[in-house]
Scaffold this motif. Structure first.
Motif, short mmCIF file in Angstrom:
data_model
loop_
_atom_site.label_atom_id
_atom_site.label_comp_id
_atom_site.label_asym_id
_atom_site.label_seq_id
_atom_site.Cartn_x
_atom_site.Cartn_y
_atom_site.Cartn_z
N UNK A 2 35.41 46.13 21.43
CA UNK A 2 34.94 45.99 22.80
C UNK A 2 33.86 47.04 23.04
N UNK A 3 32.63 46.59 23.26
CA UNK A 3 31.49 47.49 23.44
C UNK A 3 31.06 47.49 24.90
N UNK A 4 31.56 48.47 25.66
CA UNK A 4 31.22 48.57 27.08
C UNK A 4 31.40 47.23 27.81
N UNK A 5 32.53 46.59 27.56
CA UNK A 5 32.78 45.29 28.16
C UNK A 5 32.91 45.40 29.68
N UNK A 6 32.26 44.47 30.38
CA UNK A 6 32.42 44.36 31.84
C UNK A 6 33.56 43.39 32.13
N UNK A 7 34.48 43.82 32.96
CA UNK A 7 35.65 43.00 33.31
C UNK A 7 35.41 42.39 34.68
N UNK A 8 35.16 41.07 34.69
CA UNK A 8 34.94 40.35 35.94
C UNK A 8 36.23 39.81 36.52
N UNK A 9 36.09 39.00 37.54
CA UNK A 9 37.27 38.52 38.27
C UNK A 9 38.20 37.67 37.39
#
Length: 414
Positions: A339-346
């Motif tokens: 996981x490379x700076x993963x953005x976690x959305x809704x």
């Protein structure tokens, strides 16, 4: 500005340069690249007059080298050497003033007003005026390099030659020196520099000339010369060429022999860090898959360049269920998920993928609060995932991936 035509240089029975031809235009910065021992320094020494070619011609602004005296040639060509050591602890200003020697008559006594203006300008342009009264021995490597660039600038020549100007310098000083050369070239000069760092050469040079085994193997824009097929033969290794996400210029990585390794790694998280993760893992010999990435993302382009399987989605809008399912399939077949700076959305689909696999490595450069956009529940899930994952820097990513897989395969204690 510079025309080198079919020059040959040898030492005894050993040939070093064999029919080398090269040109540099005004306002052009040409990088001379190639493996150690290829003849880069020898070529520069032939151009600046230290060595006599056995054959061929060298012209600067249309004037042949063999038609000029040493003094006349030094009015046309200035050199910044790789070795900036001197035999005496001269003051910085004295070093720079030496650049005016070719322009002085034998009868001149002292420093003329014209010389003084050139010296002051060179000190100011290279940000070395603050060192003018200090001994050259007191300066750092980067500072010394600037002083010798100042000396070449004071020499006031149309052509600059630089032999490994960034050797032994740290990253910020490397960039400063090459930015300074770029500025000088923009004023109408030509520059030819031997540069060992291919990424820096691609970033700052207008064209590259690849020298190998005493011959020019390729000349052209960096993106043409830095081609794996060309580089692999010249450097006798296997290379990967991708696009630097920060500069947009080619970046070269020497690849290890894959051998019998069948390790598979899936990368989640796009952008600059995701692109670097893909390139780093591929160079280490892993089989890489990736996504879901947005179309046009630099990580998508990197995966495509390296032939890695990647799941993509349109540049805008929600990630579709088919893309998420495809990412699940690729991740389930991987030994490790990164996981490379993963953005976690809704929808938190990236966490769903990561939680479904036993071995995870995290690359974290951006603050967590900037990446978790789905509230406290998503933050708690990420923290739980983090507790069972390995945390790595990009430079140590291949080792972290190997350790993560080895930990998974290690039998539990009785």
């Amino acid at each position: 500005m510079l025309s080198v035509e079919e020059i040959t240089v040898g030492f005894g029975e050993a040939g070093v340069l064999d029919g080398v031809s090269l040109s540099v235009d005004a306002e052009e910065f040409v990088g001379l690249v190639g493996p150690n021992g290829a003849g880069k320094t020898t070529l520069l020494r032939a151009i600046n007059g230290v060595l006599d070619p056995g054959a061929g011609t060298i012209h600067v602004e249309g004037r042949a080298r063999d038609a000029c005296s040493t003094r006349q040639w030094s009015q046309r060509v200035a050199t910044v050497p790789q070795d900036t050591s001197v035999s005496f602890a001269f003051r910085v200003e004295d070093i720079v003033e030496m650049g005016r020697t070719p322009h002085r008559s034998r009868s001149q006594f002292g420093t003329s007003e014209s010389d003084r203006r050139r010296i002051v300008d060179a000190l100011d342009r290279t940000d070395t005026a603050r060192f003018r009264e200090r001994s050259i021995d007191e300066l750092s490597g980067g500072e010394r390099q600037r002083v010798f660039v100042a000396r070449a600038l004071a020499q006031d020549t149309p052509l600059l030659l630089l032999d490994e100007p960034t050797a032994s310098l740290d990253v910020n000083h490397q960039v400063e020196i090459l930015e300074l050369v770029r500025d000088l070239v923009g004023e109408g000069r030509g520059a030819l520099a031997a540069i060992h760092d291919l990424d820096l050469a691609a970033r700052f040079c207008d064209r590259l000339a690849l020298l190998s085994d005493g011959r020019i193997r390729a000349v052209g824009p960096p993106e043409d010369v830095l081609d794996p097929g060309v580089l692999d033969e010249a450097f006798a290794t296997s290379t990967t060429v991708t696009t630097n996400p920060a500069t947009g210029t080619p970046t070269v990585t020497a690849r290890t022999d894959r051998g019998d390794s069948d390790r598979r790694v899936h990368v989640l998280g796009g952008g600059r860090l995701g692109a670097r993760a893909i390139a780093t893992l591929d160079a280490a010999g892993h089989t890489v898959s990736a996504g879901v990435f947005r179309e046009g993302d630099v990580a998508t382009e990197t995966a495509s360049t390296l032939g890695a399987s990647a799941v993509t989605s349109p540049p805008t809008g929600e990630v579709g269920p088919d893309a998420i399912a495809a990412a699940h399939d690729l991740a389930s077949g991987a030994d490790v998920v990164v996981l490379a700076d993963v953005t976690i959305g809704s929808r938190q689909w990236a966490l769903d993928v990561a939680e479904s696999v036993p071995s995870v490595v995290l690359l974290e450069e951006q603050p967590l609060e900037d990446r978790v956009l789905a509230g406290e529940r998503a933050r708690d899930r990420y923290q739980t995932l983090r507790e069972r994952s390995r945390i790595a820097e990009i430079e140590s990513l291949p080792l972290a991936v190997a350790e993560a897989q080895n930990q998974l395969q290690r039998p539990a204690d009785d």
